[in-house]
Design a protein around this motif. Structure first.
Motif, PDB file in Angstrom:
ATOM      1  N   LEU A  15       0.704  -1.461  -0.087  1.00 13.89           N
ATOM      2  CA  LEU A  15       0.156  -0.020   0.046  1.00 13.89           C
ATOM      3  C   LEU A  15       0.887   1.202   0.028  1.00 13.89           C
ATOM      4  O   LEU A  15       0.525   2.161  -0.603  1.00 13.89           O
ATOM      5  CB  LEU A  15      -0.984   0.159   1.183  1.00 13.89           C
ATOM      6  N   GLU A  16       2.141   1.268   0.662  1.00 11.37           N
ATOM      7  CA  GLU A  16       2.696   2.294   0.616  1.00 11.37           C
ATOM      8  C   GLU A  16       3.375   2.757  -0.523  1.00 11.37           C
ATOM      9  O   GLU A  16       3.388   3.803  -0.889  1.00 11.37           O
ATOM     10  CB  GLU A  16       3.984   2.192   1.683  1.00 11.37           C
ATOM     11  N   PHE A  17       3.718   1.730  -1.494  1.00  9.22           N
ATOM     12  CA  PHE A  17       4.152   1.959  -2.836  1.00  9.22           C
ATOM     13  C   PHE A  17       3.017   2.526  -3.563  1.00  9.22           C
ATOM     14  O   PHE A  17       3.275   3.577  -4.234  1.00  9.22           O
ATOM     15  CB  PHE A  17       4.567   0.730  -3.252  1.00  9.22           C
ATOM     16  N   ALA A  18       1.722   1.824  -3.442  1.00  7.95           N
ATOM     17  CA  ALA A  18       0.779   2.356  -4.359  1.00  7.95           C
ATOM     18  C   ALA A  18       0.372   3.888  -3.980  1.00  7.95           C
ATOM     19  O   ALA A  18       0.222   4.823  -4.880  1.00  7.95           O
ATOM     20  CB  ALA A  18      -0.680   1.711  -4.009  1.00  7.95           C
ATOM     21  N   GLU A  19       0.647   4.294  -2.717  1.00  9.80           N
ATOM     22  CA  GLU A  19       0.142   5.539  -2.390  1.00  9.80           C
ATOM     23  C   GLU A  19       1.528   6.514  -2.749  1.00  9.80           C
ATOM     24  O   GLU A  19       1.249   7.767  -3.404  1.00  9.80           O
ATOM     25  CB  GLU A  19       0.243   5.664  -0.946  1.00  9.80           C
ATOM     26  N   LYS A  20       2.754   6.012  -2.709  1.00  7.72           N
ATOM     27  CA  LYS A  20       3.782   6.889  -3.222  1.00  7.72           C
ATOM     28  C   LYS A  20       3.851   7.196  -4.704  1.00  7.72           C
ATOM     29  O   LYS A  20       4.116   8.321  -4.917  1.00  7.72           O
ATOM     30  CB  LYS A  20       5.234   6.254  -2.887  1.00  7.72           C
ATOM     31  N   TYR A  21       3.405   6.274  -5.512  1.00  9.91           N
ATOM     32  CA  TYR A  21       3.645   6.446  -6.936  1.00  9.91           C
ATOM     33  C   TYR A  21       1.862   6.494  -7.478  1.00  9.91           C
ATOM     34  O   TYR A  21       1.985   6.453  -8.856  1.00  9.91           O
ATOM     35  CB  TYR A  21       4.096   5.170  -7.515  1.00  9.91           C
ATOM     36  N   ASN A  22       1.173   6.980  -6.642  1.00  4.22           N
ATOM     37  CA  ASN A  22      -0.229   7.114  -7.042  1.00  4.22           C
ATOM     38  C   ASN A  22      -0.811   6.100  -8.088  1.00  4.22           C
ATOM     39  O   ASN A  22      -1.473   6.436  -9.169  1.00  4.22           O
ATOM     40  CB  ASN A  22      -0.430   8.454  -7.795  1.00  4.22           C
ATOM     41  N   VAL A  23      -0.718   4.797  -7.626  1.00  2.00           N
ATOM     42  CA  VAL A  23      -1.170   3.536  -8.473  1.00  2.00           C
ATOM     43  C   VAL A  23      -2.485   3.378  -7.869  1.00  2.00           C
ATOM     44  O   VAL A  23      -2.837   3.193  -6.624  1.00  2.00           O
ATOM     45  CB  VAL A  23      -0.447   2.448  -8.338  1.00  2.00           C
ATOM     46  N   ASP A  24      -3.579   3.401  -8.711  1.00  2.00           N
ATOM     47  CA  ASP A  24      -4.889   2.917  -8.394  1.00  2.00           C
ATOM     48  C   ASP A  24      -5.258   1.460  -8.215  1.00  2.00           C
ATOM     49  O   ASP A  24      -4.754   0.800  -9.146  1.00  2.00           O
ATOM     50  CB  ASP A  24      -6.122   3.645  -9.071  1.00  2.00           C
ATOM     51  N   ILE A  25      -5.937   0.911  -7.386  1.00  2.00           N
ATOM     52  CA  ILE A  25      -6.119  -0.606  -7.423  1.00  2.00           C
ATOM     53  C   ILE A  25      -7.619  -0.871  -7.462  1.00  2.00           C
ATOM     54  O   ILE A  25      -8.509  -0.222  -6.582  1.00  2.00           O
ATOM     55  CB  ILE A  25      -5.553  -1.023  -6.062  1.00  2.00           C
ATOM     56  N   ALA A 129       5.343  -2.358 -10.209  1.00  2.00           N
ATOM     57  CA  ALA A 129       6.398  -1.162  -9.504  1.00  2.00           C
ATOM     58  C   ALA A 129       7.250  -0.382 -10.777  1.00  2.00           C
ATOM     59  O   ALA A 129       7.527   0.678 -10.736  1.00  2.00           O
ATOM     60  CB  ALA A 129       7.220  -1.852  -8.421  1.00  2.00           C
ATOM     61  N   PHE A 130       7.907  -1.527 -11.429  1.00  2.00           N
ATOM     62  CA  PHE A 130       8.616  -1.021 -12.637  1.00  2.00           C
ATOM     63  C   PHE A 130       7.748   0.158 -13.366  1.00  2.00           C
ATOM     64  O   PHE A 130       8.310   1.258 -13.938  1.00  2.00           O
ATOM     65  CB  PHE A 130       9.302  -1.987 -13.319  1.00  2.00           C
ATOM     66  N   THR A 131       6.367  -0.407 -13.694  1.00  2.00           N
ATOM     67  CA  THR A 131       5.692   0.260 -14.524  1.00  2.00           C
ATOM     68  C   THR A 131       5.246   1.725 -13.942  1.00  2.00           C
ATOM     69  O   THR A 131       5.316   2.734 -14.799  1.00  2.00           O
ATOM     70  CB  THR A 131       4.332  -0.545 -14.622  1.00  2.00           C
ATOM     71  N   ALA A 132       4.926   1.818 -12.676  1.00  2.00           N
ATOM     72  CA  ALA A 132       4.943   2.943 -12.097  1.00  2.00           C
ATOM     73  C   ALA A 132       6.139   4.143 -12.141  1.00  2.00           C
ATOM     74  O   ALA A 132       5.908   5.296 -12.311  1.00  2.00           O
ATOM     75  CB  ALA A 132       4.285   2.801 -10.715  1.00  2.00           C
ATOM     76  N   LYS A 133       7.259   3.300 -12.204  1.00  2.23           N
ATOM     77  CA  LYS A 133       8.265   4.303 -12.076  1.00  2.23           C
ATOM     78  C   LYS A 133       8.689   4.827 -13.424  1.00  2.23           C
ATOM     79  O   LYS A 133       9.040   5.847 -13.772  1.00  2.23           O
ATOM     80  CB  LYS A 133       9.568   3.613 -11.511  1.00  2.23           C
ATOM     81  N   TRP A 134       8.647   3.797 -14.292  1.00  4.91           N
ATOM     82  CA  TRP A 134       9.101   4.104 -15.757  1.00  4.91           C
ATOM     83  C   TRP A 134       7.955   5.381 -16.239  1.00  4.91           C
ATOM     84  O   TRP A 134       8.360   6.075 -17.123  1.00  4.91           O
ATOM     85  CB  TRP A 134       8.902   2.892 -16.790  1.00  4.91           C
TER      86      TRP A 134
END
Length: 279
Positions: A15-25, A129-134
């Motif tokens: 969840l902390e990664f999703a919040e940091k990179y604004n990934v919706d689930i 994770a890679f997708t969000a960063k890229w």
């Protein structure tokens, strides 16, 4: 142009990664009998409820409308990429594709790409994770799509389960072979195949040996530790997962670790005591 990343709850993305990179689930519905679990159910509460329940909870794919509503929330001028769990274990990908068609028929301007990750849990978590960063630095949605497809072809994901009861009941493993394995205390080392299905790799006696064989798989791949990321997931056995994490880092100094508990979707099939790694 900014790109919005969306995945599903079969990813077990921290969840902390999703919040940091604004990934919706997008959450897959999970039912105990006729009772729908709230989306924000704590994982420990889920496992406690599953322990008490006589029957396995039931999982289902989200409806296309759920994806469509999520797409409409994305502001104009922002493209969208959805990275879904394997289409060979869930129809979530198909639901997202239908939602894309509905979205385009309604005349919305944002471009959408739907990716079948051929993965789930830790494997999907790693890809997302890679997708969000890229997505923060790539030049276009098309470029990001190609990067993600290349990454899907590289990811290795393995897991072992303490109990085979749930995966047999859930129809993800042959009932006869699973029953024999349970009686003999045989633990299966499983992997996510190239087609995105569950594949038996090895059979061992006892969990410690299965975990050692799991960790040995990391030796079969070259790792650039300055950039490499590993995902570690567990089904309500955090102490064991932390021990596995330390054993990995002793030999493999990964720059980043995605550490998470399997949520209700994957936990339904894994049962308690499962460990997975993806790299």
């Amino acid at each position: 142009m900014p790109i919005k990343i969306i995945t599903d709850s079969g990813s077990d993305l921290p969840l902390e990664f999703a919040e940091k990179y604004n990934v919706d689930i997008v959450h897959l519905p999970v039912h105990f009998g006729h009772e729908l679990m709230p989306e924000d159910t704590d994982t420990q509460a889920f496992y406690a409820k599953m322990r008490e329940s006589k029957e396995l909870p039931k999982t289902a794919s989200p409806s296309p409308q759920v994806f469509l509503n999520k797409f409409k929330q994305v502001e104009p001028g922002t493209d969208i990429m959805v990275v879904c769990m394997s289409s060979n274990i869930s129809s979530t990908y198909q639901a997202a594709v239908i939602a894309k068609e509905l979205y385009e028929e309604e005349g919305h301007s944002n471009a959408i790409e739907i990716i079948d990750s051929k993965n789930f849990s830790g494997g999907l978590s790693l890809i997302v994770a890679f997708t969000a960063k890229w997505s923060l630095t790539c030049s276009s949605l098309a470029e990001l799509k190609q990067m993600v497809l290349d990454k899907i072809g590289e990811v290795n994901a393995y897991f072992t389960l303490d109990t085979l009861e749930n995966v047999i009941k859930g129809g993800r493993l042959n009932r006869l072979s699973g029953a024999v394995a349970s009686v003999l205390n045989i633990k299966l080392l499983l992997k996510i195949s190239d087609e995105g299905t569950v594949e038996v790799v090895e059979k061992t006696r006892g969990l410690p040996k299965a975990l050692s064989h799991l960790l040995a798989k990391l030796e079969h791949k070259q790792h650039d530790y300055e950039k490499a990321v590993i995902a570690i997931v567990h089904s309500n056995c955090e102490k064991l997962a932390q021990e596995i994490k330390e054993r990995i880092l002793e030999k493999h100094p990964f720059k980043e670790i995605l550490f998470s508990s399997m949520g209700p979707v994957m936990g339904t099939y894994a049962g308690e005591g499962g460990i997975g790694v993806a790299f």
